[in-house]
Design a protein around this motif. Structure first.
Motif, PDB file in Angstrom:
ATOM      1  N   UNK A 162       0.805  -1.217   0.000  1.00  0.00           N
ATOM      2  CA  UNK A 162       0.000   0.000   0.000  1.00  0.00           C
ATOM      3  C   UNK A 162       0.839   1.269   0.000  1.00  0.00           C
ATOM      4  N   UNK A 163       2.015   1.233   0.605  1.00  0.00           N
ATOM      5  CA  UNK A 163       2.796   2.451   0.843  1.00  0.00           C
ATOM      6  C   UNK A 163       3.135   3.191  -0.454  1.00  0.00           C
ATOM      7  N   UNK A 164       3.616   2.529  -1.510  1.00  0.00           N
ATOM      8  CA  UNK A 164       3.891   3.279  -2.748  1.00  0.00           C
ATOM      9  C   UNK A 164       2.646   3.963  -3.320  1.00  0.00           C
ATOM     10  N   UNK A 165       1.496   3.332  -3.186  1.00  0.00           N
ATOM     11  CA  UNK A 165       0.265   3.951  -3.689  1.00  0.00           C
ATOM     12  C   UNK A 165      -0.051   5.226  -2.926  1.00  0.00           C
ATOM     13  N   UNK A 166       0.146   5.214  -1.610  1.00  0.00           N
ATOM     14  CA  UNK A 166      -0.093   6.414  -0.814  1.00  0.00           C
ATOM     15  C   UNK A 166       0.962   7.489  -1.103  1.00  0.00           C
ATOM     16  N   UNK A 167       2.186   7.061  -1.326  1.00  0.00           N
ATOM     17  CA  UNK A 167       3.247   8.033  -1.609  1.00  0.00           C
ATOM     18  C   UNK A 167       2.982   8.769  -2.919  1.00  0.00           C
ATOM     19  N   UNK A 168       2.386   8.089  -3.864  1.00  0.00           N
ATOM     20  CA  UNK A 168       2.096   8.715  -5.148  1.00  0.00           C
ATOM     21  C   UNK A 168       0.673   9.222  -5.261  1.00  0.00           C
ATOM     22  N   UNK A 169      -0.007   9.433  -4.134  1.00  0.00           N
ATOM     23  CA  UNK A 169      -1.427   9.785  -4.142  1.00  0.00           C
ATOM     24  C   UNK A 169      -1.693  11.100  -4.850  1.00  0.00           C
ATOM     25  N   UNK A 170      -2.755  11.109  -5.642  1.00  0.00           N
ATOM     26  CA  UNK A 170      -3.289  12.324  -6.241  1.00  0.00           C
ATOM     27  C   UNK A 170      -4.778  12.385  -5.906  1.00  0.00           C
ATOM     28  N   UNK A 171      -5.367  13.552  -6.043  1.00  0.00           N
ATOM     29  CA  UNK A 171      -6.787  13.718  -5.725  1.00  0.00           C
ATOM     30  C   UNK A 171      -7.628  12.849  -6.654  1.00  0.00           C
TER      31      UNK A 171
ATOM     32  N   UNK B 208       1.139   1.294   6.467  1.00  0.00           N
ATOM     33  CA  UNK B 208       0.567   2.480   5.820  1.00  0.00           C
ATOM     34  C   UNK B 208       1.598   3.563   5.519  1.00  0.00           C
ATOM     35  N   UNK B 209       2.797   3.435   6.047  1.00  0.00           N
ATOM     36  CA  UNK B 209       3.874   4.337   5.652  1.00  0.00           C
ATOM     37  C   UNK B 209       3.999   5.624   6.421  1.00  0.00           C
ATOM     38  N   UNK B 210       3.290   5.773   7.546  1.00  0.00           N
ATOM     39  CA  UNK B 210       3.407   7.003   8.325  1.00  0.00           C
ATOM     40  C   UNK B 210       3.101   6.703   9.784  1.00  0.00           C
ATOM     41  N   UNK B 211       3.320   7.691  10.650  1.00  0.00           N
ATOM     42  CA  UNK B 211       2.982   7.593  12.065  1.00  0.00           C
ATOM     43  C   UNK B 211       2.155   8.810  12.450  1.00  0.00           C
ATOM     44  N   UNK B 212       1.403   8.688  13.542  1.00  0.00           N
ATOM     45  CA  UNK B 212       0.592   9.819  13.987  1.00  0.00           C
ATOM     46  C   UNK B 212       1.243  10.574  15.135  1.00  0.00           C
ATOM     47  N   UNK B 213       2.161   9.935  15.841  1.00  0.00           N
ATOM     48  CA  UNK B 213       2.917  10.602  16.893  1.00  0.00           C
ATOM     49  C   UNK B 213       4.378  10.189  16.764  1.00  0.00           C
ATOM     50  N   UNK B 214       5.252  10.973  17.329  1.00  0.00           N
ATOM     51  CA  UNK B 214       6.668  10.651  17.240  1.00  0.00           C
ATOM     52  C   UNK B 214       7.307  11.268  16.012  1.00  0.00           C
TER      53      UNK B 214
ATOM     54  N   UNK C  87       9.032  11.702  12.451  1.00  0.00           N
ATOM     55  CA  UNK C  87       8.930  11.098  11.133  1.00  0.00           C
ATOM     56  C   UNK C  87      10.283  10.590  10.676  1.00  0.00           C
ATOM     57  N   UNK C  88      10.278   9.477   9.958  1.00  0.00           N
ATOM     58  CA  UNK C  88      11.466   8.963   9.292  1.00  0.00           C
ATOM     59  C   UNK C  88      11.535   9.536   7.886  1.00  0.00           C
ATOM     60  N   UNK C  89      12.751   9.636   7.325  1.00  0.00           N
ATOM     61  CA  UNK C  89      12.870  10.167   5.954  1.00  0.00           C
ATOM     62  C   UNK C  89      12.042   9.379   4.937  1.00  0.00           C
ATOM     63  N   UNK C  90      11.828   8.094   5.193  1.00  0.00           N
ATOM     64  CA  UNK C  90      11.087   7.287   4.240  1.00  0.00           C
ATOM     65  C   UNK C  90       9.583   7.313   4.418  1.00  0.00           C
ATOM     66  N   UNK C  91       9.081   8.017   5.437  1.00  0.00           N
ATOM     67  CA  UNK C  91       7.638   8.080   5.657  1.00  0.00           C
ATOM     68  C   UNK C  91       6.941   8.838   4.531  1.00  0.00           C
ATOM     69  N   UNK C  92       5.715   8.454   4.250  1.00  0.00           N
ATOM     70  CA  UNK C  92       4.931   9.207   3.278  1.00  0.00           C
ATOM     71  C   UNK C  92       4.508  10.539   3.887  1.00  0.00           C
ATOM     72  N   UNK C  93       4.107  11.472   3.042  1.00  0.00           N
ATOM     73  CA  UNK C  93       3.549  12.744   3.497  1.00  0.00           C
ATOM     74  C   UNK C  93       2.030  12.574   3.586  1.00  0.00           C
TER      75      UNK C  93
END
Length: 212
Positions: A15-24, A174-180, A182-188
């Motif tokens: 799932x992570x690459x799909x979220x990283x490349x997300x568009x509206x 899912x490629x991200x965290x809600x607290x703590x 962020x890692x460089x590889x996390x999605x935006x």
């Protein structure tokens, strides 16, 4: 808000690459996804938001997006204390794909996550500090292993704090965290736009089965 999530995704693979490349996405596509998951409910459009702001939506609201290779919902109805009991409609909506669930609630130090591959439940875990392990199906993922090997004492009744595992699972799946930090590889997650919908269950069954 604290560390809270209520996420369900259908993906063709990771799932992570799909979220990283997300568009509206087209709001009609997102609405169709919500209607497929909640066919017995009334669905009306509401204000949208982002994955960063709404991984845990208000009561009665579903956020959704349709991406290349994945579909994502933020929906408290779809997160269960026993993930293996995911109802038929969401399982049918994700048929033939990877289904990924993640739920976390810091008020009660509870986390769950689960993964299905082509209809088969591969891993399901649900636990909290008060209740201990409620469901534990399948082999632990690599991101879990260091915590299971830990020696944290009570009051956790576990070798780790549930929210620590919850954040690790969220990043891995899912490629991200809600607290703590962020890692460089996390999605935006702020860049993942979501359409909002008010979903009213006519039967009352989904509300009765929901954990939070």
């Amino acid at each position: 808000m604290g560390a809270k999530t209520a996420l369900l995704a259908f993906a063709d693979g990771d799932l992570v690459p799909a979220l990283r490349g997300a568009t509206a996405c087209d709001p009609a596509e997102a609405e169709d996804l919500v209607r497929r998951v909640h066919p017995e409910s009334e669905v009306t459009r509401a204000e949208g938001d982002t994955l960063f702001e709404r991984p845990y939506p208000p009561d009665g609201i579903t956020y959704a997006t349709v991406l290349a290779g994945a579909e994502l919902l933020c929906d408290r109805r779809l997160v269960l204390d026993r993930p293996s009991k995911l109802p038929e409609h969401p399982r049918a909506a994700g048929a033939g794909r990877r289904i990924i669930m993640h739920g976390m609630h810091s008020m009660v130090d509870w986390v769950c996550f689960a993964v299905w591959e082509d209809g088969k439940l591969i891993r399901s875990l649900s636990l909290s500090t008060d209740g201990g392990i409620e469901e534990n199906i399948g082999e632990p993922y690599d991101f879990e292993l260091p915590l299971w090997a830990g020696q944290n004492p009570d009051p956790y009744r576990l070798p780790f704090h549930p929210l620590e595992l919850g954040e690790r699972a969220l990043r891995a799946l899912f490629g991200f965290v809600v607290e703590g930090r962020r890692d460089p590889g996390d999605i935006d997650a702020e860049a993942v736009s979501l359409h909002g919908f008010r979903v009213t269950d006519r039967t009352g069954r989904e509300r009765a089965e929901r954990v939070f």
